[in-house]
Enzyme design. Structure first.
Site, PDB file in Angstrom:
ATOM      1  N   ARG A  83       1.919   8.154  -6.478  1.00 55.64           N
ATOM      2  CA  ARG A  83       0.507   8.098  -7.074  1.00 55.64           C
ATOM      3  C   ARG A  83      -0.289   9.665  -6.406  1.00 55.64           C
ATOM      4  O   ARG A  83      -0.335   9.666  -5.874  1.00 55.64           O
ATOM      5  CB  ARG A  83       0.122   6.829  -6.351  1.00 55.64           C
ATOM      6  CG  ARG A  83      -1.664   6.230  -6.503  1.00 55.64           C
ATOM      7  CD  ARG A  83      -1.843   5.106  -7.208  1.00 55.64           C
ATOM      8  NE  ARG A  83      -3.087   5.353  -8.125  1.00 55.64           N
ATOM      9  CZ  ARG A  83      -3.642   4.099  -6.843  1.00 55.64           C
ATOM     10  NH1 ARG A  83      -3.316   2.992  -6.540  1.00 55.64           N
ATOM     11  NH2 ARG A  83      -5.107   4.492  -7.620  1.00 55.64           N
ATOM     12  N   ARG A  92      -1.942   5.172 -13.596  1.00 56.45           N
ATOM     13  CA  ARG A  92      -0.550   4.870 -12.718  1.00 56.45           C
ATOM     14  C   ARG A  92       0.785   4.801 -12.321  1.00 56.45           C
ATOM     15  O   ARG A  92       1.018   3.397 -12.836  1.00 56.45           O
ATOM     16  CB  ARG A  92      -2.134   4.445 -11.304  1.00 56.45           C
ATOM     17  CG  ARG A  92      -1.778   2.494 -10.967  1.00 56.45           C
ATOM     18  CD  ARG A  92      -2.752   2.175 -11.448  1.00 56.45           C
ATOM     19  NE  ARG A  92      -4.248   2.974 -11.514  1.00 56.45           N
ATOM     20  CZ  ARG A  92      -5.241   2.472 -10.450  1.00 56.45           C
ATOM     21  NH1 ARG A  92      -4.656   1.310  -9.801  1.00 56.45           N
ATOM     22  NH2 ARG A  92      -6.131   3.002 -11.205  1.00 56.45           N
ATOM     23  N   ASP A  95       0.222   0.824  -8.403  1.00 62.93           N
ATOM     24  CA  ASP A  95      -0.854   0.554  -7.861  1.00 62.93           C
ATOM     25  C   ASP A  95      -0.463  -0.400  -6.854  1.00 62.93           C
ATOM     26  O   ASP A  95       0.166  -1.749  -7.320  1.00 62.93           O
ATOM     27  CB  ASP A  95      -1.597   0.621  -8.234  1.00 62.93           C
ATOM     28  CG  ASP A  95      -3.135  -0.296  -7.849  1.00 62.93           C
ATOM     29  OD1 ASP A  95      -3.453   0.405  -6.498  1.00 62.93           O
ATOM     30  OD2 ASP A  95      -4.630  -0.989  -9.009  1.00 62.93           O
ATOM     31  N   ASP A  97      -1.881  -3.318  -4.354  1.00 63.60           N
ATOM     32  CA  ASP A  97      -3.182  -3.903  -3.961  1.00 63.60           C
ATOM     33  C   ASP A  97      -2.776  -5.070  -2.845  1.00 63.60           C
ATOM     34  O   ASP A  97      -1.525  -6.395  -3.130  1.00 63.60           O
ATOM     35  CB  ASP A  97      -4.450  -4.631  -4.912  1.00 63.60           C
ATOM     36  CG  ASP A  97      -4.585  -3.687  -5.807  1.00 63.60           C
ATOM     37  OD1 ASP A  97      -5.319  -1.961  -4.996  1.00 63.60           O
ATOM     38  OD2 ASP A  97      -5.263  -3.216  -6.613  1.00 63.60           O
TER      39      ASP A  97
HETATM   40  N1  LIG Z   1      -7.247  -5.761  -0.496  1.00 65.35           N
HETATM   41  C1  LIG Z   1      -6.385  -4.340  -0.789  1.00 65.35           C
HETATM   42  N2  LIG Z   1      -5.714  -3.980  -1.135  1.00 65.35           N
HETATM   43  C2  LIG Z   1      -5.273  -3.040  -0.971  1.00 65.35           C
HETATM   44  N3  LIG Z   1      -6.371  -1.794  -0.992  1.00 65.35           N
HETATM   45  C3  LIG Z   1      -8.070  -1.867  -1.077  1.00 65.35           C
HETATM   46  C4  LIG Z   1      -7.931  -3.475  -1.034  1.00 65.35           C
HETATM   47  N4  LIG Z   1      -8.839  -3.903   0.003  1.00 65.35           N
HETATM   48  C5  LIG Z   1      -9.832  -2.391  -0.232  1.00 65.35           C
HETATM   49  N5  LIG Z   1      -8.800  -1.386  -0.456  1.00 65.35           N
HETATM   50  C6  LIG Z   1      -8.891   0.618  -0.484  1.00 65.35           C
HETATM   51  O1  LIG Z   1      -8.829   0.254  -2.052  1.00 65.35           O
HETATM   52  C7  LIG Z   1      -9.099   1.603  -1.986  1.00 65.35           C
HETATM   53  C8  LIG Z   1      -7.665   1.501  -2.853  1.00 65.35           C
HETATM   54  O2  LIG Z   1      -7.543   1.285  -4.282  1.00 65.35           O
HETATM   55  P1  LIG Z   1      -6.778   1.173  -5.338  1.00 65.35           P
HETATM   56  O3  LIG Z   1      -7.539   2.091  -6.596  1.00 65.35           O
HETATM   57  O4  LIG Z   1      -6.670  -0.413  -5.897  1.00 65.35           O
HETATM   58  O5  LIG Z   1      -5.424   2.228  -5.185  1.00 65.35           O
HETATM   59  C9  LIG Z   1      -8.061   1.954  -0.823  1.00 65.35           C
HETATM   60  O6  LIG Z   1      -8.706   3.280  -0.775  1.00 65.35           O
HETATM   61  C10 LIG Z   1      -8.104   1.065   0.157  1.00 65.35           C
HETATM   62  O7  LIG Z   1      -7.942   1.139   1.382  1.00 65.35           O
HETATM   63  N1  LIG Z   2      -3.921  -4.712 -17.615  1.00 59.46           N
HETATM   64  C1  LIG Z   2      -3.886  -3.863 -15.993  1.00 59.46           C
HETATM   65  N2  LIG Z   2      -5.291  -3.314 -15.716  1.00 59.46           N
HETATM   66  C2  LIG Z   2      -5.786  -2.756 -15.037  1.00 59.46           C
HETATM   67  C3  LIG Z   2      -4.736  -2.329 -13.943  1.00 59.46           C
HETATM   68  C4  LIG Z   2      -3.907  -3.188 -13.558  1.00 59.46           C
HETATM   69  O1  LIG Z   2      -2.988  -3.398 -12.664  1.00 59.46           O
HETATM   70  N3  LIG Z   2      -3.431  -4.043 -14.842  1.00 59.46           N
HETATM   71  N4  LIG Z   2      -5.302  -1.616 -12.177  1.00 59.46           N
HETATM   72  C5  LIG Z   2      -6.043  -1.361 -12.181  1.00 59.46           C
HETATM   73  C6  LIG Z   2      -6.981  -0.769 -11.420  1.00 59.46           C
HETATM   74  O2  LIG Z   2      -7.874  -0.836 -10.459  1.00 59.46           O
HETATM   75  P1  LIG Z   2      -7.693  -0.472  -9.264  1.00 59.46           P
HETATM   76  O3  LIG Z   2      -6.567  -0.606  -7.991  1.00 59.46           O
HETATM   77  O4  LIG Z   2      -7.867   0.721  -9.102  1.00 59.46           O
HETATM   78  O5  LIG Z   2      -9.064  -1.329  -8.939  1.00 59.46           O
HETATM   79  P2  LIG Z   2      -9.797  -1.549  -7.938  1.00 59.46           P
HETATM   80  O6  LIG Z   2     -10.074  -0.581  -6.536  1.00 59.46           O
HETATM   81  O7  LIG Z   2     -10.989  -2.358  -8.409  1.00 59.46           O
HETATM   82  O8  LIG Z   2      -8.206  -2.757  -6.947  1.00 59.46           O
HETATM   83  C7  LIG Z   2      -7.135  -1.329 -13.319  1.00 59.46           C
HETATM   84  N5  LIG Z   2      -7.039  -2.115 -14.811  1.00 59.46           N
END
Ligand SMILES: Nc1ncnc2c1ncn2[C@@H]1O[C@H](COP(=O)(O)O)[C@@H](O)[C@H]1O
Ligand SMILES: Nc1nc2c(c(=O)[nH]1)N=C(COP(=O)(O)OP(=O)(O)O)CN2
Length: 168
Positions: A83, A92, A95, A97
């Protein structure tokens, strides 16, 4: 034991393999039991739209890990699978979450639970509602029409842990 749900997405390279590898790596952690994996959905990109379609799944797990330790596992799996953070909401390899962890509300610098954007994301809620009996998740997902949101069932997850692409 704690229950958490993850959302996993991929839109670069072999998307199916990235999802499979991510689930396998999470499941390999000695303090995590993967309980359910949703079907795989192909979803139009949200946020930054000039990118390829994603494959998205939701995963239910039980764990003795604290929320921040679970986040560390998710981030380490993302790193292992290459990633890179280049564009916000951009392409990506994978990812991971954390959507929810029990009923906990957490707002810290690096972790917000429930995930702050889950309620507005059909690509998260539709897979989630397919494996969660929580009425709140069902209600959130029911607000979305999968077709209008560009969400297509792509393949089923088979119980042996193998992913089989059923479309031609
Ligand atoms: N619930 C969460 N799950 C994953 N990452 C989280 C959450 N809450 C805050 N974060 C922060 O978001 C960024 C990563 O973002 P992505 O673009 O979705 O990988 C990271 O700094 C986490 O600490
Ligand atoms: N259809 C779809 N669209 C997307 C997807 C995904 O998984 N499916 N993830 C994203 C990523 O969002 P990110 O996790 O970086 O942002 P966040 O910090 O808002 O969760 C942005 N857009």
């Amino acid at each position: 034991m704690n229950t958490a749900y993850l959302s996993i997405g991929s839109n670069i390279g072999d998307r199916l393999q990235f999802l499979k590898d991510a689930v396998e790596k999470v499941a390999a952690h000695s303090d995590i039991q993967v309980e359910r994996v949703s079907d795989i959905y192909e979803t139009d990109p949200v946020g930054y739209t000039d990118q390829a379609a994603f494959l998205n799944i939701a995963v239910k797990l039980t764990t003795s890990l604290a929320p921040h330790d679970l986040l560390a596992v998710c981030q380490s799996v993302e790193q292992e699978l290459g990633r890179k953070r280049l564009i916000r909401w951009g392409p990506r390899t994978v990812d991971l979450d954390i959507l929810v962890y029990n009923d906990e509300n957490i707002e810290s610098d690096d972790l917000t639970l429930p995930h702050p954007r889950m309620a507005e994301r059909a690509f998260v809620l539709i897979p989630l509602a397919s494996i969660s009996a929580d009425p709140a998740h069902q209600e959130l997902a029911a607000a979305f029409d999968p077709e209008k949101e560009g969400i297509r069932l792509w393949t089923a997850f088979d119980g042996d842990g193998a992913f089989v692409h059923t479309e031609s």
